[in-house]
Design a protein around this motif. Structure first.
Motif, PDB file in Angstrom:
ATOM      1  N   VAL A  44      20.544   5.112   4.384  1.00  0.00           N
ATOM      2  CA  VAL A  44      19.532   6.177   4.951  1.00  0.00           C
ATOM      3  C   VAL A  44      18.851   6.737   3.835  1.00  0.00           C
ATOM      4  N   ASP A  45      19.269   7.174   2.819  1.00  0.00           N
ATOM      5  CA  ASP A  45      18.689   8.076   1.703  1.00  0.00           C
ATOM      6  C   ASP A  45      17.715   7.027   1.255  1.00  0.00           C
ATOM      7  N   ILE A  46      17.940   5.761   0.982  1.00  0.00           N
ATOM      8  CA  ILE A  46      17.018   4.776   0.097  1.00  0.00           C
ATOM      9  C   ILE A  46      15.885   4.783   1.107  1.00  0.00           C
ATOM     10  N   LEU A  47      16.203   4.307   2.386  1.00  0.00           N
ATOM     11  CA  LEU A  47      15.090   4.036   3.411  1.00  0.00           C
ATOM     12  C   LEU A  47      14.078   5.237   3.550  1.00  0.00           C
ATOM     13  N   THR A  48      14.792   6.343   3.593  1.00  0.00           N
ATOM     14  CA  THR A  48      14.114   7.407   3.716  1.00  0.00           C
ATOM     15  C   THR A  48      13.060   7.912   2.631  1.00  0.00           C
ATOM     16  N   ASP A  49      13.557   7.692   1.264  1.00  0.00           N
ATOM     17  CA  ASP A  49      12.752   7.558   0.120  1.00  0.00           C
ATOM     18  C   ASP A  49      11.699   6.618   0.155  1.00  0.00           C
ATOM     19  N   ALA A  50      11.988   5.455   0.525  1.00  0.00           N
ATOM     20  CA  ALA A  50      11.183   4.202   0.546  1.00  0.00           C
ATOM     21  C   ALA A  50      10.180   4.636   1.510  1.00  0.00           C
ATOM     22  N   GLN A  51      10.297   5.441   2.603  1.00  0.00           N
ATOM     23  CA  GLN A  51       9.135   5.528   3.634  1.00  0.00           C
ATOM     24  C   GLN A  51       8.302   6.553   2.867  1.00  0.00           C
ATOM     25  N   VAL A  52       8.904   7.465   2.181  1.00  0.00           N
ATOM     26  CA  VAL A  52       7.939   8.547   1.479  1.00  0.00           C
ATOM     27  C   VAL A  52       6.979   7.893   0.627  1.00  0.00           C
ATOM     28  N   TYR A  53       7.630   6.981  -0.366  1.00  0.00           N
ATOM     29  CA  TYR A  53       6.612   6.186  -1.274  1.00  0.00           C
ATOM     30  C   TYR A  53       5.567   5.447  -0.505  1.00  0.00           C
ATOM     31  N   SER A  54       5.875   4.699   0.505  1.00  0.00           N
ATOM     32  CA  SER A  54       5.060   4.058   1.452  1.00  0.00           C
ATOM     33  C   SER A  54       4.055   4.758   1.706  1.00  0.00           C
ATOM     34  N   GLU A  55       4.228   5.974   2.462  1.00  0.00           N
ATOM     35  CA  GLU A  55       3.301   6.801   3.065  1.00  0.00           C
ATOM     36  C   GLU A  55       2.562   7.505   1.957  1.00  0.00           C
ATOM     37  N   HIS A  56       3.077   7.857   0.712  1.00  0.00           N
ATOM     38  CA  HIS A  56       2.234   8.165  -0.422  1.00  0.00           C
ATOM     39  C   HIS A  56       1.206   7.068  -0.948  1.00  0.00           C
ATOM     40  N   ALA A  57       1.567   5.926  -0.902  1.00  0.00           N
ATOM     41  CA  ALA A  57       0.848   4.860  -1.109  1.00  0.00           C
ATOM     42  C   ALA A  57      -0.229   4.560  -0.344  1.00  0.00           C
ATOM     43  N   GLY A  58      -0.224   5.087   0.874  1.00  0.00           N
ATOM     44  CA  GLY A  58      -0.910   4.944   2.208  1.00  0.00           C
ATOM     45  C   GLY A  58      -0.865   3.504   2.797  1.00  0.00           C
ATOM     46  N   LYS A  59       0.282   3.039   2.740  1.00  0.00           N
ATOM     47  CA  LYS A  59       0.424   1.664   3.314  1.00  0.00           C
ATOM     48  C   LYS A  59       0.935   1.899   4.625  1.00  0.00           C
ATOM     49  N   PRO A  60       0.886   0.932   5.707  1.00  0.00           N
ATOM     50  CA  PRO A  60       1.262   1.089   7.004  1.00  0.00           C
ATOM     51  C   PRO A  60       2.749   0.916   7.266  1.00  0.00           C
ATOM     52  N   ALA A  61       3.368   0.185   6.385  1.00  0.00           N
ATOM     53  CA  ALA A  61       4.992   0.047   6.466  1.00  0.00           C
ATOM     54  C   ALA A  61       5.514  -0.076   5.216  1.00  0.00           C
ATOM     55  N   ILE A  62       6.761   0.087   5.328  1.00  0.00           N
ATOM     56  CA  ILE A  62       7.854  -0.124   3.902  1.00  0.00           C
ATOM     57  C   ILE A  62       7.768  -1.533   3.511  1.00  0.00           C
ATOM     58  N   ASP A  63       7.490  -1.761   2.170  1.00  0.00           N
ATOM     59  CA  ASP A  63       7.683  -3.121   1.794  1.00  0.00           C
ATOM     60  C   ASP A  63       8.983  -3.177   0.783  1.00  0.00           C
ATOM     61  N   CYS A  64       8.959  -4.267   0.171  1.00  0.00           N
ATOM     62  CA  CYS A  64      10.113  -4.573  -0.883  1.00  0.00           C
ATOM     63  C   CYS A  64       9.811  -3.644  -2.045  1.00  0.00           C
ATOM     64  N   ASP A  65       8.625  -3.496  -2.564  1.00  0.00           N
ATOM     65  CA  ASP A  65       8.272  -2.689  -3.694  1.00  0.00           C
ATOM     66  C   ASP A  65       8.898  -1.266  -3.436  1.00  0.00           C
ATOM     67  N   ASP A  66       8.559  -0.754  -1.985  1.00  0.00           N
ATOM     68  CA  ASP A  66       8.967   0.641  -1.758  1.00  0.00           C
ATOM     69  C   ASP A  66      10.738   0.844  -2.104  1.00  0.00           C
ATOM     70  N   ILE A  67      11.236  -0.191  -1.638  1.00  0.00           N
ATOM     71  CA  ILE A  67      12.615  -0.339  -1.326  1.00  0.00           C
ATOM     72  C   ILE A  67      13.112  -0.340  -2.836  1.00  0.00           C
TER      73      ILE A  67
END
Length: 175
Positions: A44-67
């Protein structure tokens, strides 16, 4: 799998097989639940952080690089790596350039100078000196010739209490 494993969730079976592959045969059933809780919290911590990184990059969804970035930041933040060998060697060289304090020659264990030891005095106590007042012996001759206003020379001075300094070394108490 041991008996009763058929009704376990898939994740619990994975934890049990991981424990078995590491050579752990005997453990309490609560250990599996503790591992699952740790596992879920970490994911959950990893996916939450990945979601924050994805939103910061302006991506519509989480991808492998965010994780990957979230995992790397978690590893860098949670676990500290020892410094490289070269850094440790340089620190050791710098520290070893400073010579050790000279030792006190004498019988027994050689010790560093007094100012560098813990047994040197580190405080002082002020103890007043006890002085007894001189005993006055009166005779008949003294009583007759007593001047009601004695001069300065005839008065006996009362000694002033001057403190005496005593030092004690600080020692450790045996346990």
């Amino acid at each position: 799998m041991a008996e009763g494993d058929e009704d376990l969730p898939r994740d619990a079976k994975i934890v049990k097989s991981l424990l078995k592959s590491m050579g752990v045969e005997d453990y309490e059933p609560r250990v599996v639940h503790q591992f699952l809780e740790l596992w879920y919290r970490y994911v959950v911590d990893i996916l939450t952080d990945a979601q924050v990184y994805s939103e910061h990059a302006g991506k519509p969804a989480i991808d492998c690089d965010d994780i990957k970035l979230a995992i790397q930041s978690k590893v860098n933040f949670s676990f500290s790596q020892p410094p490289p060998r070269e850094v440790l060697l340089e620190l050791a060289r710098n520290r070893n350039k400073i010579p050790l304090p000279r030792s006190i020659a004498g019988p027994g264990i050689p010790l560093p100078p007094e100012q560098d030891t813990l047994i040197s005095p580190n405080y002082q106590l002020a103890i007043p000196k006890k002085q007894s007042s001189p005993a006055v012996v009166e005779t008949e001759e003294d009583e007759e010739g007593v001047d009601p206003n004695p001069s300065q020379e005839q008065r006996t001075e009362v000694p002033q209490h001057t403190p005496q300094r005593v030092s004690f070394p600080l020692t450790k108490r045996p346990k």
